[in-house]
Motif scaffolding. Structure first.
Motif, mmCIF file in Angstrom:
data_model
loop_
_atom_site.group_PDB
_atom_site.id
_atom_site.type_symbol
_atom_site.label_atom_id
_atom_site.label_comp_id
_atom_site.label_asym_id
_atom_site.label_seq_id
_atom_site.Cartn_x
_atom_site.Cartn_y
_atom_site.Cartn_z
ATOM 1 N N LYS A 119 93.521 78.685 65.574
ATOM 2 C CA LYS A 119 93.822 77.592 64.654
ATOM 3 C C LYS A 119 94.266 78.128 63.298
ATOM 4 N N LYS A 120 93.628 79.216 62.842
ATOM 5 C CA LYS A 120 94.001 79.791 61.544
ATOM 6 C C LYS A 120 95.418 80.347 61.584
ATOM 7 N N THR A 121 95.765 80.999 62.672
ATOM 8 C CA THR A 121 97.103 81.559 62.801
ATOM 9 C C THR A 121 98.149 80.451 62.815
ATOM 10 N N LEU A 122 97.882 79.395 63.561
ATOM 11 C CA LEU A 122 98.807 78.270 63.609
ATOM 12 C C LEU A 122 98.944 77.608 62.245
ATOM 13 N N LEU A 123 97.829 77.449 61.546
ATOM 14 C CA LEU A 123 97.858 76.852 60.209
ATOM 15 C C LEU A 123 98.673 77.710 59.242
ATOM 16 N N LEU A 124 98.491 79.025 59.296
ATOM 17 C CA LEU A 124 99.255 79.914 58.421
ATOM 18 C C LEU A 124 100.743 79.875 58.737
ATOM 19 N N VAL A 167 102.378 77.310 59.987
ATOM 20 C CA VAL A 167 102.880 76.026 59.486
ATOM 21 C C VAL A 167 103.042 76.065 57.971
ATOM 22 N N ILE A 168 102.068 76.609 57.265
ATOM 23 C CA ILE A 168 102.143 76.699 55.799
ATOM 24 C C ILE A 168 103.324 77.566 55.376
ATOM 25 N N TRP A 191 98.646 84.150 52.499
ATOM 26 C CA TRP A 191 98.578 84.722 53.842
ATOM 27 C C TRP A 191 97.936 86.114 53.819
ATOM 28 N N GLN A 222 94.145 85.843 52.997
ATOM 29 C CA GLN A 222 93.354 85.404 54.152
ATOM 30 C C GLN A 222 93.233 86.508 55.181
#
Length: 97
Positions: free
Chosen positions: A2-7, A9-10, A39, A42
């Motif tokens: 989820k964190k990778t996908l969120l990053l 997208v951002i 990025w 994090q």
């Protein structure tokens, strides 16, 4: 995951918004620098504090680099030859009577 996908997208939103409309290089640099800094923060620290610090440092660094590029383009522009920096001062355009 989820964190990778969120990053991703951002980063995508930041890069797309940086290219939209007539913006200054300073603004583009700040947006891209903040996104890359968040990025990296994090990825290095794995916590919110590192992300925020990375975004702040990246935003400032991006704005400084963008401003330097903008000033270079302005000073070397053929569109504004009267405002080029010459021997330490800016020459004003000729008067039209």
């Amino acid at each position: 995951m989820k964190k990778t996908l969120l990053l991703v997208v951002i980063m995508g939103v930041a890069l797309v918004s940086a290219g939209c409309g007539p913006t200054y290089r300073t603004q583009q640099g700040a947006v891209i620098g903040a996104a890359l800094g968040a990025w990296a923060g994090q990825d290095i620290g794995h916590n919110t504090e590192s992300t925020l610090i990375g975004a702040a440092v990246g935003g400032v660094a991006g704005a400084v680099i963008g401003d330097a590029i903008e000033q270079y383009e302005y000073n070397n522009s053929t569109q504004y030859p009267y405002y080029r920096q010459q021997s330490g001062y800016y020459q004003s355009p000729p008067r039209r009577y």
